[in-house]
Design a protein around this motif. Structure first.
Motif, PDB file in Angstrom:
ATOM      1  N   LYS A  20       8.916  -9.425   1.286  1.00 51.14           N
ATOM      2  CA  LYS A  20       8.430  -8.113   0.719  1.00 51.14           C
ATOM      3  C   LYS A  20       7.521  -7.362   1.755  1.00 51.14           C
ATOM      4  N   THR A  21       7.662  -6.102   1.819  1.00 55.84           N
ATOM      5  CA  THR A  21       6.925  -5.129   2.560  1.00 55.84           C
ATOM      6  C   THR A  21       5.490  -5.005   2.117  1.00 55.84           C
ATOM      7  N   ALA A  22       4.587  -4.612   3.010  1.00 52.90           N
ATOM      8  CA  ALA A  22       3.298  -4.419   2.494  1.00 52.90           C
ATOM      9  C   ALA A  22       3.049  -3.329   1.302  1.00 52.90           C
ATOM     10  N   SER A  23       4.219  -2.330   1.048  1.00 59.45           N
ATOM     11  CA  SER A  23       3.954  -1.547   0.025  1.00 59.45           C
ATOM     12  C   SER A  23       4.739  -1.868  -1.150  1.00 59.45           C
ATOM     13  N   GLY A  24       5.317  -3.252  -1.044  1.00 61.11           N
ATOM     14  CA  GLY A  24       6.036  -3.792  -2.127  1.00 61.11           C
ATOM     15  C   GLY A  24       7.635  -3.791  -2.332  1.00 61.11           C
TER      16      GLY A  24
END
Length: 88
Positions: A20-24
């Motif tokens: 998952k990326t930092a932005s979700g």
């Protein structure tokens, strides 16, 4: 199973790839890059050429080493020269 690397080899537990990326946003398996960091589990007996120790987090060459599975966990056996850096 216990694995003890020989000579200038190092046993590294491969870190899991981010899902998952930092932005979700979730990253599908097909788009994930092969991780190049891990934790040193054991080192060989060539003390002159090995500069890392068990417990160090390291970054290694992308195509280095041999992948093995120990108790269903991915590990990598690499030459000490394939270790690029110790990371914090």
């Amino acid at each position: 199973m216990t694995v003890k690397p020989l000579q200038d080899r190092v046993l590294i537990k491969v870190m899991e790839a981010e899902t998952k990326t930092a932005s979700g946003i979730y990253i599908p398996d097909t788009a994930q890059e092969k991780t190049q960091t891990g934790t040193v589990i054991a080192v060989g007996d060539d003390e002159e050429s090995i500069t890392v120790k068990a417990g160090d987090k390291v970054m290694y060459d992308k195509y280095a080493g041999t992948t093995i599975s120990i108790d269903s966990v991915d590990h990598l056996i690499v030459k000490s020269s394939d270790i690029l850096a110790v990371v914090n």
